[in-house]
Write a protein that holds these residues in place. Structure first.
Motif, PDB file in Angstrom:
ATOM      1  N   PHE A  52      -2.513   5.718  -3.794  1.00 48.07           N
ATOM      2  CA  PHE A  52      -3.750   6.474  -3.601  1.00 48.07           C
ATOM      3  C   PHE A  52      -3.440   7.742  -2.812  1.00 48.07           C
ATOM      4  O   PHE A  52      -2.345   7.915  -2.271  1.00 48.07           O
ATOM      5  CB  PHE A  52      -4.766   5.614  -2.832  1.00 48.07           C
ATOM      6  CG  PHE A  52      -4.170   4.862  -1.675  1.00 48.07           C
ATOM      7  CD1 PHE A  52      -4.071   5.437  -0.418  1.00 48.07           C
ATOM      8  CD2 PHE A  52      -3.665   3.579  -1.853  1.00 48.07           C
ATOM      9  CE1 PHE A  52      -3.502   4.745   0.643  1.00 48.07           C
ATOM     10  CE2 PHE A  52      -3.091   2.883  -0.792  1.00 48.07           C
ATOM     11  CZ  PHE A  52      -3.010   3.465   0.461  1.00 48.07           C
ATOM     12  N   GLY A  53      -4.417   8.651  -2.754  1.00 48.49           N
ATOM     13  CA  GLY A  53      -4.253   9.907  -2.055  1.00 48.49           C
ATOM     14  C   GLY A  53      -4.208  11.076  -3.020  1.00 48.49           C
ATOM     15  O   GLY A  53      -4.174  10.903  -4.241  1.00 48.49           O
ATOM     16  N   ASN A  54      -4.177  12.314  -2.475  1.00 47.75           N
ATOM     17  CA  ASN A  54      -4.244  13.486  -3.349  1.00 47.75           C
ATOM     18  C   ASN A  54      -2.960  13.744  -4.127  1.00 47.75           C
ATOM     19  O   ASN A  54      -2.912  14.647  -4.959  1.00 47.75           O
ATOM     20  CB  ASN A  54      -4.648  14.737  -2.556  1.00 47.75           C
ATOM     21  CG  ASN A  54      -3.621  15.134  -1.503  1.00 47.75           C
ATOM     22  OD1 ASN A  54      -2.539  14.568  -1.409  1.00 47.75           O
ATOM     23  ND2 ASN A  54      -3.969  16.124  -0.698  1.00 47.75           N
ATOM     24  N   GLY A  55      -1.926  12.943  -3.884  1.00 43.97           N
ATOM     25  CA  GLY A  55      -0.706  13.064  -4.672  1.00 43.97           C
ATOM     26  C   GLY A  55      -0.529  11.943  -5.667  1.00 43.97           C
ATOM     27  O   GLY A  55       0.477  11.892  -6.397  1.00 43.97           O
ATOM     28  N   ALA A  56      -1.511  11.044  -5.759  1.00 44.83           N
ATOM     29  CA  ALA A  56      -1.335   9.832  -6.562  1.00 44.83           C
ATOM     30  C   ALA A  56      -1.668  10.012  -8.036  1.00 44.83           C
ATOM     31  O   ALA A  56      -0.973   9.491  -8.906  1.00 44.83           O
ATOM     32  CB  ALA A  56      -2.164   8.693  -5.971  1.00 44.83           C
TER      33      ALA A  56
ATOM     34  N   LEU B  20       0.849  -1.188   0.000  1.00 48.69           N
ATOM     35  CA  LEU B  20       0.000   0.000   0.000  1.00 48.69           C
ATOM     36  C   LEU B  20       0.884   1.238   0.000  1.00 48.69           C
ATOM     37  O   LEU B  20       1.810   1.341   0.806  1.00 48.69           O
ATOM     38  CB  LEU B  20      -0.908   0.008   1.221  1.00 48.69           C
ATOM     39  CG  LEU B  20      -1.741  -1.251   1.455  1.00 48.69           C
ATOM     40  CD1 LEU B  20      -2.517  -1.134   2.760  1.00 48.69           C
ATOM     41  CD2 LEU B  20      -2.700  -1.483   0.295  1.00 48.69           C
ATOM     42  N   CYS B  21       0.591   2.177  -0.897  1.00 43.04           N
ATOM     43  CA  CYS B  21       1.433   3.372  -1.051  1.00 43.04           C
ATOM     44  C   CYS B  21       0.573   4.631  -1.022  1.00 43.04           C
ATOM     45  O   CYS B  21       0.146   5.135  -2.074  1.00 43.04           O
ATOM     46  CB  CYS B  21       2.219   3.279  -2.356  1.00 43.04           C
ATOM     47  SG  CYS B  21       3.282   4.715  -2.683  1.00 43.04           S
ATOM     48  N   PRO B  22       0.276   5.162   0.166  1.00 41.65           N
ATOM     49  CA  PRO B  22      -0.437   6.448   0.243  1.00 41.65           C
ATOM     50  C   PRO B  22       0.469   7.581  -0.192  1.00 41.65           C
ATOM     51  O   PRO B  22       1.666   7.564   0.087  1.00 41.65           O
ATOM     52  CB  PRO B  22      -0.791   6.559   1.730  1.00 41.65           C
ATOM     53  CG  PRO B  22       0.240   5.724   2.427  1.00 41.65           C
ATOM     54  CD  PRO B  22       0.599   4.613   1.484  1.00 41.65           C
ATOM     55  N   MET B  23      -0.099   8.559  -0.894  1.00 44.28           N
ATOM     56  CA  MET B  23       0.680   9.697  -1.377  1.00 44.28           C
ATOM     57  C   MET B  23      -0.030  11.001  -1.046  1.00 44.28           C
ATOM     58  O   MET B  23      -1.205  11.174  -1.384  1.00 44.28           O
ATOM     59  CB  MET B  23       0.888   9.613  -2.896  1.00 44.28           C
ATOM     60  CG  MET B  23       1.792   8.499  -3.351  1.00 44.28           C
ATOM     61  SD  MET B  23       1.984   8.522  -5.167  1.00 44.28           S
ATOM     62  CE  MET B  23       3.329   7.335  -5.374  1.00 44.28           C
ATOM     63  N   ILE B  24       0.675  11.905  -0.401  1.00 48.56           N
ATOM     64  CA  ILE B  24       0.165  13.244  -0.154  1.00 48.56           C
ATOM     65  C   ILE B  24       0.931  14.212  -1.041  1.00 48.56           C
ATOM     66  O   ILE B  24       2.158  14.191  -1.086  1.00 48.56           O
ATOM     67  CB  ILE B  24       0.305  13.618   1.328  1.00 48.56           C
ATOM     68  CG1 ILE B  24      -0.661  12.765   2.166  1.00 48.56           C
ATOM     69  CG2 ILE B  24       0.019  15.098   1.548  1.00 48.56           C
ATOM     70  CD1 ILE B  24      -0.600  13.042   3.643  1.00 48.56           C
TER      71      ILE B  24
ATOM     72  N   GLU C 256      10.356   3.543   4.715  1.00 51.63           N
ATOM     73  CA  GLU C 256      10.181   4.700   5.581  1.00 51.63           C
ATOM     74  C   GLU C 256       9.502   5.866   4.865  1.00 51.63           C
ATOM     75  O   GLU C 256       9.586   6.008   3.652  1.00 51.63           O
ATOM     76  CB  GLU C 256      11.537   5.160   6.131  1.00 51.63           C
ATOM     77  CG  GLU C 256      12.185   4.177   7.093  1.00 51.63           C
ATOM     78  CD  GLU C 256      13.472   4.728   7.674  1.00 51.63           C
ATOM     79  OE1 GLU C 256      13.847   5.874   7.320  1.00 51.63           O
ATOM     80  OE2 GLU C 256      14.091   4.032   8.489  1.00 51.63           O
ATOM     81  N   THR C 257       8.836   6.680   5.654  1.00 53.69           N
ATOM     82  CA  THR C 257       8.209   7.887   5.140  1.00 53.69           C
ATOM     83  C   THR C 257       9.262   8.802   4.516  1.00 53.69           C
ATOM     84  O   THR C 257      10.318   9.027   5.099  1.00 53.69           O
ATOM     85  CB  THR C 257       7.486   8.635   6.273  1.00 53.69           C
ATOM     86  OG1 THR C 257       6.560   7.736   6.897  1.00 53.69           O
ATOM     87  CG2 THR C 257       6.730   9.835   5.744  1.00 53.69           C
TER      88      THR C 257
ATOM     89  N   TYR D 296       4.731  13.032  -0.612  1.00 57.98           N
ATOM     90  CA  TYR D 296       5.139  12.541   0.696  1.00 57.98           C
ATOM     91  C   TYR D 296       4.506  11.168   0.837  1.00 57.98           C
ATOM     92  O   TYR D 296       3.285  11.031   0.731  1.00 57.98           O
ATOM     93  CB  TYR D 296       4.617  13.505   1.765  1.00 57.98           C
ATOM     94  CG  TYR D 296       5.342  13.417   3.081  1.00 57.98           C
ATOM     95  CD1 TYR D 296       6.573  14.026   3.249  1.00 57.98           C
ATOM     96  CD2 TYR D 296       4.780  12.749   4.162  1.00 57.98           C
ATOM     97  CE1 TYR D 296       7.234  13.974   4.461  1.00 57.98           C
ATOM     98  CE2 TYR D 296       5.427  12.693   5.371  1.00 57.98           C
ATOM     99  CZ  TYR D 296       6.656  13.310   5.519  1.00 57.98           C
ATOM    100  OH  TYR D 296       7.309  13.249   6.717  1.00 57.98           O
ATOM    101  N   THR D 297       5.296  10.136   1.043  1.00 63.10           N
ATOM    102  CA  THR D 297       4.759   8.786   0.933  1.00 63.10           C
ATOM    103  C   THR D 297       5.486   7.789   1.826  1.00 63.10           C
ATOM    104  O   THR D 297       6.530   8.093   2.416  1.00 63.10           O
ATOM    105  CB  THR D 297       4.826   8.310  -0.542  1.00 63.10           C
ATOM    106  OG1 THR D 297       4.149   7.052  -0.676  1.00 63.10           O
ATOM    107  CG2 THR D 297       6.278   8.154  -1.003  1.00 63.10           C
ATOM    108  N   ALA D 298       4.915   6.609   1.924  1.00 67.37           N
ATOM    109  CA  ALA D 298       5.517   5.468   2.617  1.00 67.37           C
ATOM    110  C   ALA D 298       4.885   4.210   2.036  1.00 67.37           C
ATOM    111  O   ALA D 298       3.887   4.293   1.300  1.00 67.37           O
ATOM    112  CB  ALA D 298       5.280   5.552   4.122  1.00 67.37           C
TER     113      ALA D 298
END
Length: 230
Positions: free
Chosen positions: A162-166, A116-120, A141-142, A128-130
């Motif tokens: 996913f996320g607003n940076g994805a 899972l790769c959240p992206m801001i 790491e973040t 900004y991700t981890a």
């Protein structure tokens, strides 16, 4: 049986959830933009009325600790500190990226080997991700990453990002990357994480706690680039 207030203000969305023993019993969200100073106070007031009507005693307050908007995080954290002092309860911090990953796990079938790769969103092609596995163990790491065609080329597993940076990264990333749209950090997705932290007594010092301000991280990255180029 613990009763926790959960506060999420790291992006343009403001949300509050009241949870009992790991289950959400009340929640409110505002998607209308950066009006957190107004919305959050209103939500807290409404939530406290509900808690009183149900004879619920607040045992702790959890707040999303970033990365995210400086203004949003400042409002969320200052409100949380005020509640912790006023109610004499502990402060719990929950990483924003982990909140987003928890949302995906609750709403999607995820294979055991999938990451899972959240992206801001930071700026331009920076995020900004981890990386997390299905058990929310952090596998990378973040970091603040500049996304290009070579990003994460060492990863062979399927990756849900996913996320607003994805979205801006979709056409650039190579490999087995699958975009999940409309994933935002919400207080309701903090609940499982905040109760786990409460049970493990992972509390923050109310006086000295500070969140991860995104703009400070971006400034650090920019500074490091200057050194690298010299």
């Amino acid at each position: 049986m613990a009763t926790l207030i959960n506060i999420e203000t790291s992006t343009e969305i403001c949300s509050v959830a009241l949870s009992v023993n790991g289950k959400t019993v009340w929640h409110k969200e505002n998607y209308d933009g950066m009006s957190h100073s107004i919305s959050l106070a209103k939500f807290i007031e409404e939530m406290m009325v509900y808690a009183k009507s149900e004879a619920l005693k607040i045992d702790g307050v959890a707040v999303s600790c970033g990365p995210g908007s400086y203004t949003g995080l400042r409002i969320g954290v200052s409100t949380t500190k005020g509640l912790c002092y006023g109610l004499d309860v502990p402060l719990i911090s929950v990483n924003t990226l982990e909140i987003m990953a928890n949302h995906v796990l609750k709403n999607n079938a995820v294979d055991a080997n999938t990451l899972l790769c959240p992206m801001i969103d930071a700026r331009r092609m920076e995020v900004y991700t981890a990386f997390y596995d299905k058990s929310l163990n952090q596998k990378r790491e973040t970091s603040a990453d500049i996304i290009d065609e070579s990003s994460y080329s060492d990863i062979t597993s399927e990756v849900l990002f996913f996320g607003n940076g994805a979205s801006k990264c979709q056409s650039v990333l190579r490999g087995n990357f699958k975009l999940i749209e409309n994933v935002v950090p919400l207080a309701t997705d903090m609940v499982e994480l905040s109760h786990k932290a409460f049970d493990e007594k992972k509390f923050q010092d109310v006086a000295y706690f500070e969140p991860f301000y995104l703009k400070e991280f971006v400034a650090t990255v920019a500074k490091n680039k200057v050194f690298e180029n010299n």
